[in-house]
Design a protein around this motif. Structure first.
Motif, PDB file in Angstrom:
ATOM      1  N   ILE A  94       0.763  -1.323   0.007  1.00  0.00           N
ATOM      2  CA  ILE A  94       0.138  -0.017  -0.029  1.00  0.00           C
ATOM      3  C   ILE A  94       0.773   1.355  -0.073  1.00  0.00           C
ATOM      4  N   MET A  95       1.800   1.306   0.818  1.00  0.00           N
ATOM      5  CA  MET A  95       2.823   2.170   0.763  1.00  0.00           C
ATOM      6  C   MET A  95       3.403   2.871  -0.536  1.00  0.00           C
ATOM      7  N   LYS A  96       3.942   1.579  -0.880  1.00  0.00           N
ATOM      8  CA  LYS A  96       4.525   1.421  -2.409  1.00  0.00           C
ATOM      9  C   LYS A  96       3.634   2.230  -3.483  1.00  0.00           C
ATOM     10  N   GLU A  97       2.262   1.733  -3.408  1.00  0.00           N
ATOM     11  CA  GLU A  97       1.270   2.235  -4.481  1.00  0.00           C
ATOM     12  C   GLU A  97       1.115   3.745  -4.090  1.00  0.00           C
ATOM     13  N   ALA A  98       0.934   3.910  -2.869  1.00  0.00           N
ATOM     14  CA  ALA A  98       0.588   5.464  -2.743  1.00  0.00           C
ATOM     15  C   ALA A  98       1.629   6.353  -3.139  1.00  0.00           C
ATOM     16  N   LYS A  99       2.946   5.907  -3.086  1.00  0.00           N
ATOM     17  CA  LYS A  99       4.171   6.869  -3.555  1.00  0.00           C
ATOM     18  C   LYS A  99       3.821   6.960  -5.141  1.00  0.00           C
ATOM     19  N   GLU A 100       3.655   5.624  -5.631  1.00  0.00           N
ATOM     20  CA  GLU A 100       3.495   5.810  -7.174  1.00  0.00           C
ATOM     21  C   GLU A 100       2.511   6.754  -7.760  1.00  0.00           C
ATOM     22  N   LEU A 101       1.305   6.362  -7.164  1.00  0.00           N
ATOM     23  CA  LEU A 101       0.077   7.237  -7.388  1.00  0.00           C
ATOM     24  C   LEU A 101       0.191   8.747  -7.283  1.00  0.00           C
ATOM     25  N   GLY A 102       0.929   9.106  -6.211  1.00  0.00           N
ATOM     26  CA  GLY A 102       1.216  10.492  -5.558  1.00  0.00           C
ATOM     27  C   GLY A 102       1.939  11.225  -6.709  1.00  0.00           C
ATOM     28  N   LYS A 103       2.991  10.631  -7.488  1.00  0.00           N
ATOM     29  CA  LYS A 103       3.895  10.990  -8.310  1.00  0.00           C
ATOM     30  C   LYS A 103       3.018  11.253  -9.636  1.00  0.00           C
ATOM     31  N   SER A 104       2.118  10.594 -10.028  1.00  0.00           N
ATOM     32  CA  SER A 104       1.450  10.805 -11.344  1.00  0.00           C
ATOM     33  C   SER A 104       0.175  11.445 -10.880  1.00  0.00           C
ATOM     34  N   MET A 105      -0.278  11.839  -9.923  1.00  0.00           N
ATOM     35  CA  MET A 105      -1.821  12.400  -9.557  1.00  0.00           C
ATOM     36  C   MET A 105      -1.502  13.766 -10.256  1.00  0.00           C
ATOM     37  N   ASP A 106      -2.880  14.189 -10.879  1.00  0.00           N
ATOM     38  CA  ASP A 106      -2.890  15.561 -11.135  1.00  0.00           C
ATOM     39  C   ASP A 106      -3.873  16.170 -10.115  1.00  0.00           C
ATOM     40  N   LEU A 107      -3.443  16.993  -9.374  1.00  0.00           N
ATOM     41  CA  LEU A 107      -4.109  17.629  -8.397  1.00  0.00           C
ATOM     42  C   LEU A 107      -5.253  18.720  -8.763  1.00  0.00           C
ATOM     43  N   ASN A 108      -5.120  19.143  -9.914  1.00  0.00           N
ATOM     44  CA  ASN A 108      -6.036  20.266 -10.623  1.00  0.00           C
ATOM     45  C   ASN A 108      -7.361  19.443 -11.081  1.00  0.00           C
ATOM     46  N   ILE A 109      -7.305  18.126 -11.311  1.00  0.00           N
ATOM     47  CA  ILE A 109      -8.289  17.424 -12.152  1.00  0.00           C
ATOM     48  C   ILE A 109      -9.071  16.372 -10.904  1.00  0.00           C
ATOM     49  N   VAL A 110     -10.370  16.212 -11.017  1.00  0.00           N
ATOM     50  CA  VAL A 110     -10.765  15.046 -10.421  1.00  0.00           C
ATOM     51  C   VAL A 110     -12.139  14.725 -11.255  1.00  0.00           C
ATOM     52  N   ARG A 111     -12.646  13.508 -10.976  1.00  0.00           N
ATOM     53  CA  ARG A 111     -13.802  13.085 -11.307  1.00  0.00           C
ATOM     54  C   ARG A 111     -14.660  12.398 -10.185  1.00  0.00           C
ATOM     55  N   LEU A 112     -15.906  12.399 -10.450  1.00  0.00           N
ATOM     56  CA  LEU A 112     -17.000  11.763  -9.262  1.00  0.00           C
ATOM     57  C   LEU A 112     -17.086  10.430  -9.871  1.00  0.00           C
ATOM     58  N   ARG A 113     -17.119   9.464  -8.746  1.00  0.00           N
ATOM     59  CA  ARG A 113     -17.410   8.154  -8.884  1.00  0.00           C
ATOM     60  C   ARG A 113     -18.716   7.790  -8.439  1.00  0.00           C
ATOM     61  N   PHE A 114     -19.607   7.399  -8.795  1.00  0.00           N
ATOM     62  CA  PHE A 114     -21.209   6.912  -8.184  1.00  0.00           C
ATOM     63  C   PHE A 114     -21.151   5.231  -8.138  1.00  0.00           C
ATOM     64  N   THR A 115     -21.323   4.771  -6.891  1.00  0.00           N
ATOM     65  CA  THR A 115     -21.360   3.400  -6.948  1.00  0.00           C
ATOM     66  C   THR A 115     -22.855   3.028  -6.123  1.00  0.00           C
TER      67      THR A 115
END
Length: 264
Positions: free
Chosen positions: A83-104
């Motif tokens: 989980i720690m490794k995945e969070a670091k990798e995801l954080g590097k590529s994440m654009d903090l200026n764009i999001v989407r809403l997911r409805f489940t």
């Protein structure tokens, strides 16, 4: 829940805030049995600074893993490390200026719990209002609207605010055979103050046209794929000196007398 703007959608570091939202940034609402419409009003987005992204993502991914295993199950050391490794990798590529809403939506199971998840639905990208990507793309003016069929013409294009690493200039032509597209040639350093682009035109798909051919060009964001209204652009046939071309095609025979020596 907020997710990333690229597919597959992953959990985002920012959080939804509002009446039906919890501390993990997820909003839930019970609906039915008569009215199956869920309505979330006055939602906001709580931004996380770049420094806190990995910490928040680690917490979100841990909660996600627990939901998959069962909330009362403990995670192993190997799972925590993953989980720690995945969070670091995801954080590097994440654009903090764009999001989407997911409805489940969840259906009730035989034990009365809502565990049967239906296929999620994801919204269009939502941009930070302070980001260049929040504004609609628009071509304001170009210093040329025509050029050589061979391409390579330099054009100055004025536009509304764009992001230099996330913009392209698309030339295209639509027809029954699938159409044609090519892209203007420029680098991020050719985008000036987010309001002007200096680029070179691409070559038309056929250099042997006999009359001008009009195509369209538009600005397009690489990440989100949204584009500006198109502007016409005309490709001009090559200008050739027909007499010069004819002379080059003619193979003149050498003078027979000169070849023999030119005398009796």
């Amino acid at each position: 829940q907020l997710v990333t703007h690229i597919d597959p959608p992953r959990v985002h570091a920012h959080s939804l805030v509002g009446r039906h939202c919890n501390e993990n940034g997820m909003c839930t609402l019970d609906i039915g049995p008569n009215d199956l419409t869920a309505s979330f009003s006055n939602l906001g987005i709580l931004h996380v600074t770049k420094k806190g992204v990995v910490e928040v993502l680690t917490r979100r991914l841990r909660e996600e893993k627990k939901r998959q295993k069962g909330m009362h199950r403990h995670l192993t050391d190997a799972e925590e490390t993953s989980i720690m490794k995945e969070a670091k990798e995801l954080g590097k590529s994440m654009d903090l200026n764009i999001v989407r809403l997911r409805f489940t939506a969840y259906l009730q199971d035989s034990n009365g719990g809502f565990t049967r998840a239906l296929k999620p639905v994801v919204s269009n990208p939502i941009y930070d209002s302070k980001s260049p990507n929040a504004s609609n793309l628009k071509i304001s003016r170009m210093d040329k609207t025509c050029g050589s069929v061979l391409g390579g013409d330099e054009i100055f294009l004025l536009c509304d605010k764009v992001q230099k690493d996330d913009i392209e200039i698309r030339f295209y032509e639509e027809d029954d055979e699938g159409g044609w597209e090519a892209f203007g040639d420029f680098s991020p350093t050719d985008v000036h103050k987010q309001y002007a682009i200096v680029f070179k035109t691409p070559a038309y798909h056929s250099a042997e046209i006999e009359r001008p051919a009009t195509v369209f060009l538009q600005l397009r964001r690489k990440k989100a794929g949204d584009s500006s209204d198109p502007k016409p652009f005309t490709y001009i046939p090559q200008v050739q000196d027909k007499e010069e071309v004819l002379r080059k095609k003619q193979k003149l025979l050498p003078n027979y007398e000169s070849w023999r020596g030119g005398g009796e």
